[in-house]
Design an enzyme around this catalytic site. Structure first.
Site, PDB file in Angstrom:
ATOM      1  N   GLY A 161       0.879  -1.178   0.000  1.00  0.00           N
ATOM      2  CA  GLY A 161       0.000   0.000   0.000  1.00  0.00           C
ATOM      3  C   GLY A 161       0.911   1.221   0.000  1.00  0.00           C
ATOM      4  O   GLY A 161       1.974   1.173   0.623  1.00  0.00           O
ATOM      5  N   THR A 206       1.581   4.328   1.303  1.00  0.00           N
ATOM      6  CA  THR A 206       2.321   4.885   2.443  1.00  0.00           C
ATOM      7  C   THR A 206       3.073   3.789   3.199  1.00  0.00           C
ATOM      8  O   THR A 206       4.151   4.027   3.744  1.00  0.00           O
ATOM      9  CB  THR A 206       1.363   5.599   3.425  1.00  0.00           C
ATOM     10  N   ASN A 235       4.434   1.158   1.716  1.00  0.00           N
ATOM     11  CA  ASN A 235       5.647   0.891   0.931  1.00  0.00           C
ATOM     12  C   ASN A 235       6.748   1.885   1.315  1.00  0.00           C
ATOM     13  O   ASN A 235       7.920   1.519   1.466  1.00  0.00           O
ATOM     14  CB  ASN A 235       5.373   1.017  -0.574  1.00  0.00           C
ATOM     15  N   TYR A 247      -9.658  -4.657  -6.706  1.00  0.00           N
ATOM     16  CA  TYR A 247      -9.582  -4.280  -5.290  1.00  0.00           C
ATOM     17  C   TYR A 247     -10.847  -4.646  -4.535  1.00  0.00           C
ATOM     18  O   TYR A 247     -11.952  -4.541  -5.075  1.00  0.00           O
ATOM     19  CB  TYR A 247      -9.399  -2.752  -5.164  1.00  0.00           C
ATOM     20  N   ARG A 305      -5.969   9.445  -7.013  1.00  0.00           N
ATOM     21  CA  ARG A 305      -6.655   8.211  -7.422  1.00  0.00           C
ATOM     22  C   ARG A 305      -8.141   8.497  -7.576  1.00  0.00           C
ATOM     23  O   ARG A 305      -8.925   8.297  -6.645  1.00  0.00           O
ATOM     24  CB  ARG A 305      -6.465   7.104  -6.365  1.00  0.00           C
ATOM     25  N   LYS A 309       8.060  14.728  -9.192  1.00  0.00           N
ATOM     26  CA  LYS A 309       8.620  13.571  -9.906  1.00  0.00           C
ATOM     27  C   LYS A 309       7.954  13.482 -11.274  1.00  0.00           C
ATOM     28  O   LYS A 309       6.828  13.901 -11.446  1.00  0.00           O
ATOM     29  CB  LYS A 309       8.329  12.285  -9.109  1.00  0.00           C
ATOM     30  N   ALA A 317       7.385   3.062  -7.652  1.00  0.00           N
ATOM     31  CA  ALA A 317       8.478   3.973  -8.045  1.00  0.00           C
ATOM     32  C   ALA A 317       8.441   5.232  -7.176  1.00  0.00           C
ATOM     33  O   ALA A 317       9.436   5.614  -6.550  1.00  0.00           O
ATOM     34  CB  ALA A 317       8.349   4.342  -9.525  1.00  0.00           C
ATOM     35  N   GLY A 318       7.277   5.849  -7.132  1.00  0.00           N
ATOM     36  CA  GLY A 318       7.149   7.079  -6.354  1.00  0.00           C
ATOM     37  C   GLY A 318       7.278   6.828  -4.855  1.00  0.00           C
ATOM     38  O   GLY A 318       7.889   7.620  -4.130  1.00  0.00           O
ATOM     39  N   ASP A 319       6.720   5.716  -4.372  1.00  0.00           N
ATOM     40  CA  ASP A 319       6.775   5.411  -2.928  1.00  0.00           C
ATOM     41  C   ASP A 319       8.221   5.213  -2.477  1.00  0.00           C
ATOM     42  O   ASP A 319       8.627   5.669  -1.400  1.00  0.00           O
ATOM     43  CB  ASP A 319       6.002   4.119  -2.605  1.00  0.00           C
TER      44      ASP A 319
HETATM   45  P1  ADP Z   1       4.777   7.422  -9.460  1.00  0.00           P
HETATM   46  O1  ADP Z   1       5.099   5.989  -9.095  1.00  0.00           O
HETATM   47  O2  ADP Z   1       4.282   8.180  -8.291  1.00  0.00           O
HETATM   48  O3  ADP Z   1       3.950   7.574 -10.693  1.00  0.00           O
HETATM   49  P2  ADP Z   1       6.912   8.539 -11.082  1.00  0.00           P
HETATM   50  O4  ADP Z   1       6.504   7.741 -12.274  1.00  0.00           O
HETATM   51  O5  ADP Z   1       6.833   9.998 -11.251  1.00  0.00           O
HETATM   52  O6  ADP Z   1       6.167   8.108  -9.752  1.00  0.00           O
HETATM   53  O7  ADP Z   1       8.385   8.106 -10.749  1.00  0.00           O
HETATM   54  C1  ADP Z   1       9.012   8.328  -9.507  1.00  0.00           C
HETATM   55  C2  ADP Z   1      10.499   8.249  -9.709  1.00  0.00           C
HETATM   56  O8  ADP Z   1      10.838   6.932 -10.179  1.00  0.00           O
HETATM   57  C3  ADP Z   1      11.031   9.197 -10.779  1.00  0.00           C
HETATM   58  O9  ADP Z   1      11.335  10.469 -10.236  1.00  0.00           O
HETATM   59  C4  ADP Z   1      12.291   8.475 -11.211  1.00  0.00           C
HETATM   60  O10 ADP Z   1      13.331   8.711 -10.310  1.00  0.00           O
HETATM   61  C5  ADP Z   1      11.889   6.996 -11.121  1.00  0.00           C
HETATM   62  N1  ADP Z   1      11.399   6.491 -12.410  1.00  0.00           N
HETATM   63  C6  ADP Z   1      10.118   6.183 -12.747  1.00  0.00           C
HETATM   64  N2  ADP Z   1      10.052   5.723 -14.018  1.00  0.00           N
HETATM   65  C7  ADP Z   1      11.320   5.748 -14.498  1.00  0.00           C
HETATM   66  C8  ADP Z   1      11.943   5.382 -15.737  1.00  0.00           C
HETATM   67  N3  ADP Z   1      11.216   4.928 -16.779  1.00  0.00           N
HETATM   68  N4  ADP Z   1      13.266   5.548 -15.858  1.00  0.00           N
HETATM   69  C9  ADP Z   1      14.018   6.013 -14.830  1.00  0.00           C
HETATM   70  N5  ADP Z   1      13.506   6.359 -13.640  1.00  0.00           N
HETATM   71  C10 ADP Z   1      12.179   6.238 -13.462  1.00  0.00           C
END
Ligand code: ADP
Length: 312
Positions: free
Chosen positions: A29, A31, A33, A101, A166, A224, A256-258
Site C-alpha cells: 500500500g 504509504t 511501501n 480491489y 486516485r 517527480k 516507483a514514487g513510494d
Molecule cells: P509514481 O510511481 O508516483 O507515478 P513517477 O513515475 O513519477 O512516480 O516516478 C518516480 C520516480 O521513479 C522518478 O522520479 C524516477 O526517479 C523513477 N522512475 C520512474 N520511471 C522511471 C523510468 N522509466 N526511468 C528512470 N527512472 C524512473
C-alpha cells in the site's frame, strides 16, 4: 535518540500470481511501501519507523500486523471489531498486470476514528501521508486527521504529503482536487508526480505543479516525472532540476514514487541535503522498477553503505 518517522494510511493484503498458477500472499500500500523502504534504508538507531492505520480482529489482520512488525516497523493500529483489511488481486494477461480491489469496507477506513495513537505519537519528527490516506476516510475523520497533522506541525513536526491522485477512490474529480489541496496545506513538503497532476489539475508543466503547491503553503515541492527530470522548488530558494539515470530494463514501475519518497526522506531527515536526497530517491526508484513487485529488498545494507551504493 532516533528521529521518529510515522507513515499514515492503508496497507492491503496482496494476492499475486505465481508461475505455478497459485497466488502468493503479500502486503503493500502506498504509504506502507514508503515506511517499508524507509526502514530498509535507515538504521534503527538513527530512525524509528512507525505505521499508523487500523485493522480488524480477523486472522488476516493479525498476519498483516505481524508482517509490519517483523519488518522492524512499529505499529500504531486502531482495532475495528468485525472488520478486515482491504485486499487486491493482481491478474497477468500477456505480460500486462491489472488489479482488482476489495477495499471499500476495509478496517483502514477507520484509522482516524480515534486519533489517540497519533496524539501519543504526536512527538513524531516526520509525519507522512498521501492522497490515498485521505481518500479512504469519511469526511469527519478526514477533517480530524488534517487537524491532528496541523497540530503536530504546530509542535514542530515535519508534515510530508504525496498527493497520489486516485480518482476511483473519490466521488468526483472536483472533490479529489479540493481535498488534495486542503491536505497539502498542512504539509511543509509535497512530493507530487507530474503525470497525475497534469491530468487532474491541468498543470501545463512541472513548474505549474510546483507553483500551485508553493502558493498553497508548502515550503518545498519535489515534482517527480517518471524518466524525466525531477523538479525541486523551495520557498527558501532550493531550486534545481535533477535528471534520473536512465533505467535500461524497466520491469515494473509499482512503488516507483513510494520508494523515491522513502530514500528522499531518509536522506533529508538525516543529512538535510536536498540534492543528495533527490539523487538517493532516483537511485532507489531505479532499483525498485528493475524488479517485479512493490517491496523490492534493499538487502543487508545500512544507510551509509546504501548511500554510497545509491550515489555510486
Ligand atoms: P509514481 O510511481 O508516483 O507515478 P513517477 O513515475 O513519477 O512516480 O516516478 C518516480 C520516480 O521513479 C522518478 O522520479 C524516477 O526517479 C523513477 N522512475 C520512474 N520511471 C522511471 C523510468 N522509466 N526511468 C528512470 N527512472 C524512473
Amino acid at each position: 535518540m532516533p528521529k521518529r518517522f510515522i507513515a499514515i494510511g492503508e496497507c492491503m493484503v496482496e494476492f499475486s500470481p505465481t508461475p505455478s498458477g497459485t497466488y502468493a500472499v503479500g502486503f503493500a500500500g502506498d504509504t506502507f511501501n514508503t515506511a517499508w523502504y524507509t526502514r530498509q534504508l535507515a538504521e534503527p538507531a538513527t530512525l524509528e519507523v512507525s505505521y499508523l492505520s487500523a485493522v480488524g480482529d480477523d486472522g488476516l489482520s493479525g498476519q498483516l500486523t505481524d508482517f509490519i512488525e517483523a519488518a522492524g516497523i512499529r505499529t500504531l493500529m486502531a482495532r475495528v471489531p468485525g472488520a478486515a483489511p482491504g485486499m487486491y488481486m493482481i491478474f497477468l494477461s500477456e505480460g500486462e498486470r491489472s488489479f482488482q480491489y476489495w477495499r471499500s469496507q476495509s478496517a483502514a477506513r477507520h484509522l482516524a476514528d480515534d486519533l489517540s495513537a497519533l496524539e501519543t505519537a504526536g512527538e513524531g519528527d516526520l509525519l507522512y501521508f498521501s492522497g490515498i490516506t485521505i481518500a479512504i476516510l469519511a469526511e469527519d475523520a478526514r477533517n480530524r486527521l488534517l487537524a491532528a497533522l496541523q497540530a503536530a506541525a504546530g509542535r514542530g513536526a515535519e508534515i510530508v504529503f504525496d498527493p497520489n491522485l486516485r480518482p476511483r477512490l473519490w466521488p468526483s474529480i472536483d472533490e479529489m482536487c479540493h481535498w488534495t489541496m486542503k491536505a497539502a496545506s498542512t504539509a511543509g513538503i509535497v512530493l507530487p508526480s507530474f503525470e497525475d497532476e497534469a491530468s487532474y489539475f491541468s498543470d501545463v508543466d512541472e513548474e505549474a505543479t510546483a507553483a500551485r503547491y508553493l502558493a498553497n503553503g508548502a515550503r518545498l515541492v519535489v515534482v517527480k516525472n517518471g524518466a524525466g527530470p525531477v523538479l525541486v522548488r523551495g520557498a527558501d530558494g532550493d531550486s534545481f532540476q535533477y535528471q534520473p539515470e536512465p533505467v535500461a530494463a524497466v520491469v515494473d514501475t509499482t512503488a516507483a514514487g513510494d520508494s523515491f519518497n522513502a530514500a528522499f526522506l531518509v536522506e533529508y531527515m538525516i543529512r538535510a541535503k536536498i540534492r543528495e536526497a533527490v539523487r538517493a530517491g532516483c537511485a532507489l526508484a531505479a532499483h525498485v522498477i528493475g524488479s517485479r513487485g512493490a517491496l523490492v529488498p534493499v538487502t543487508g545494507i545500512d544507510l551509509i553503505a546504501c548511500r554510497n551504493r545509491l550515489s555510486a
